[in-house]
Write a protein that holds these residues in place. Structure first.
Motif, PDB file in Angstrom:
ATOM      1  N   LEU A  45     -68.060  72.752  28.450  1.00  0.00           N
ATOM      2  CA  LEU A  45     -68.441  73.579  27.296  1.00  0.00           C
ATOM      3  C   LEU A  45     -67.306  74.525  26.957  1.00  0.00           C
ATOM      4  O   LEU A  45     -67.030  74.799  25.786  1.00  0.00           O
ATOM      5  N   ARG A  46     -66.632  75.021  28.002  1.00  0.00           N
ATOM      6  CA  ARG A  46     -65.534  75.961  27.769  1.00  0.00           C
ATOM      7  C   ARG A  46     -64.362  75.270  27.098  1.00  0.00           C
ATOM      8  O   ARG A  46     -63.652  75.886  26.303  1.00  0.00           O
ATOM      9  N   THR A  47     -64.148  73.977  27.412  1.00  0.00           N
ATOM     10  CA  THR A  47     -63.034  73.261  26.775  1.00  0.00           C
ATOM     11  C   THR A  47     -63.236  73.159  25.264  1.00  0.00           C
ATOM     12  O   THR A  47     -62.266  73.023  24.525  1.00  0.00           O
ATOM     13  N   SER A  48     -64.499  73.187  24.827  1.00  0.00           N
ATOM     14  CA  SER A  48     -64.724  73.137  23.383  1.00  0.00           C
ATOM     15  C   SER A  48     -64.956  74.538  22.813  1.00  0.00           C
ATOM     16  O   SER A  48     -65.411  74.679  21.679  1.00  0.00           O
ATOM     17  N   GLY A  49     -64.681  75.552  23.611  1.00  0.00           N
ATOM     18  CA  GLY A  49     -64.709  76.921  23.096  1.00  0.00           C
ATOM     19  C   GLY A  49     -66.050  77.607  23.179  1.00  0.00           C
ATOM     20  O   GLY A  49     -66.230  78.688  22.642  1.00  0.00           O
ATOM     21  N   CYS A  50     -67.014  76.967  23.841  1.00  0.00           N
ATOM     22  CA  CYS A  50     -68.356  77.545  23.901  1.00  0.00           C
ATOM     23  C   CYS A  50     -68.556  78.220  25.259  1.00  0.00           C
ATOM     24  O   CYS A  50     -68.628  77.556  26.278  1.00  0.00           O
ATOM     25  N   GLU A  51     -68.581  79.534  25.236  1.00  0.00           N
ATOM     26  CA  GLU A  51     -68.704  80.286  26.500  1.00  0.00           C
ATOM     27  C   GLU A  51     -70.150  80.747  26.656  1.00  0.00           C
ATOM     28  O   GLU A  51     -70.514  81.837  26.207  1.00  0.00           O
ATOM     29  N   ALA A  52     -70.978  79.903  27.270  1.00  0.00           N
ATOM     30  CA  ALA A  52     -72.397  80.247  27.420  1.00  0.00           C
ATOM     31  C   ALA A  52     -72.586  81.058  28.698  1.00  0.00           C
ATOM     32  O   ALA A  52     -72.243  80.601  29.788  1.00  0.00           O
ATOM     33  N   LYS A  53     -73.125  82.252  28.538  1.00  0.00           N
ATOM     34  CA  LYS A  53     -73.305  83.132  29.699  1.00  0.00           C
ATOM     35  C   LYS A  53     -74.630  82.832  30.411  1.00  0.00           C
ATOM     36  O   LYS A  53     -74.724  82.948  31.618  1.00  0.00           O
ATOM     37  N   ASP A  54     -75.623  82.454  29.629  1.00  0.00           N
ATOM     38  CA  ASP A  54     -76.952  82.227  30.186  1.00  0.00           C
ATOM     39  C   ASP A  54     -76.970  80.914  30.974  1.00  0.00           C
ATOM     40  O   ASP A  54     -76.742  79.853  30.403  1.00  0.00           O
ATOM     41  N   PRO A  55     -77.219  80.967  32.307  1.00  0.00           N
ATOM     42  CA  PRO A  55     -77.218  79.720  33.087  1.00  0.00           C
ATOM     43  C   PRO A  55     -78.314  78.743  32.660  1.00  0.00           C
ATOM     44  O   PRO A  55     -78.155  77.531  32.803  1.00  0.00           O
ATOM     45  N   ARG A  56     -79.393  79.261  32.087  1.00  0.00           N
ATOM     46  CA  ARG A  56     -80.478  78.370  31.645  1.00  0.00           C
ATOM     47  C   ARG A  56     -80.030  77.510  30.475  1.00  0.00           C
ATOM     48  O   ARG A  56     -80.427  76.346  30.353  1.00  0.00           O
TER      49      ARG A  56
END
Lengths: 130, 105
Positions: A45-56
């Motif tokens: 997800l990070r490689t496509s620029g999406c930094e999701a903080k919520d583990p769910r």
């Protein structure tokens, strides 16, 4: 005006929208571990620029990816079973029925290609130059 | 630096391939050839990357910088997948979990 408010009431009574079950489901993901590790999903997800903080949220995406592959695999397995039963029938006799008891299924491109075609995905081998 | 990044990417790819293998075993396959495993690994990687990119787009469209569940759901819709029965999938059968990484000596 009255008409508009009537419409609002009708809209409220409609069945749950597409997102409703998924957002309810998200609340239950606290103590569920998907097959794809969280760190791996988070990395892609990070490689496509999406930094999701919520583990769910990461888990929801992991499970969705898992189901995506699982559906394809199930379809490919049906193709594999059908193909092997057809070939054992064509060879005929008791040998085929004996072999079907402890049959080992192998995923090959021969089964994967029609399975993916049903999902609208066309796969082609790259050109090979000698 | 370049070398380290490539190695890390390879580790993640390997974990993804292991996950795909695990899913295939659950589905009832005993073996898989290298070509089809590679195809599925590439597909799952593309899926994750695409969901990430679309979620980010939707999130930035709403003026946020951190995606919420609505963005992910919109990403699924945009990709044309219906994941309404995801709960049935998780409850239906016991899914295997990859063993935790062992620290290298």
């Amino acid at each position: 005006m009255a008409e508009a408010s009537d419409k609002m009431i009708v809209d409220d009574n409609e069945p749950a929208t597409f997102g409703q079950p998924l957002s309810n489901f998200l609340l239950q993901l606290e103590d569920y571990t998907p097959t794809i590790p969280d760190a791996v999903t988070a990395h892609f997800l990070r490689t496509s620029g999406c930094e999701a903080k919520d583990p769910r949220l990461i888990r929801l995406i992991s499970i969705a990816a898992q189901k995506f592959i699982s559906d394809i695999a199930n379809d490919a397995l049906q193709h594999c079973k059908m193909r092997s039963s057809n070939s054992s029938n064509s060879h005929g006799g008791s040998k085929g029925s004996k072999g079907s008891k402890d049959k080992r299924y192998c995923l090959t491109m021969e089964d994967l290609t029609p399975a993916l075609a049903e999902f609208g995905i066309t796969i082609k081998k790259p050109h090979y130059y000698v | 630096m370049e070398q380290t990044t490539t190695q890390q990417v390879n580790v993640y790819r390997k974990m993804l391939a292991a996950s795909v293998c695990s899913i295939l075993m659950e589905s009832g396959f005993d073996t898989a050839d290298k070509e089809s495993l590679g195809t599925l690994t590439e597909m799952i990687q593309c899926f994750l990357t695409e969901v990430g990119a679309l979620s980010k787009s939707y999130c930035e469209l709403s003026g946020r910088s951190e995606p919420v569940v609505a963005d992910v759901i919109l990403a699924f819709v945009e990709m044309g997948h219906n994941f309404n029965d995801l709960m049935v999938y998780t409850k239906g059968m016991k899914h295997s979990v990859l063993p935790p990484l062992q620290p290298q000596q």
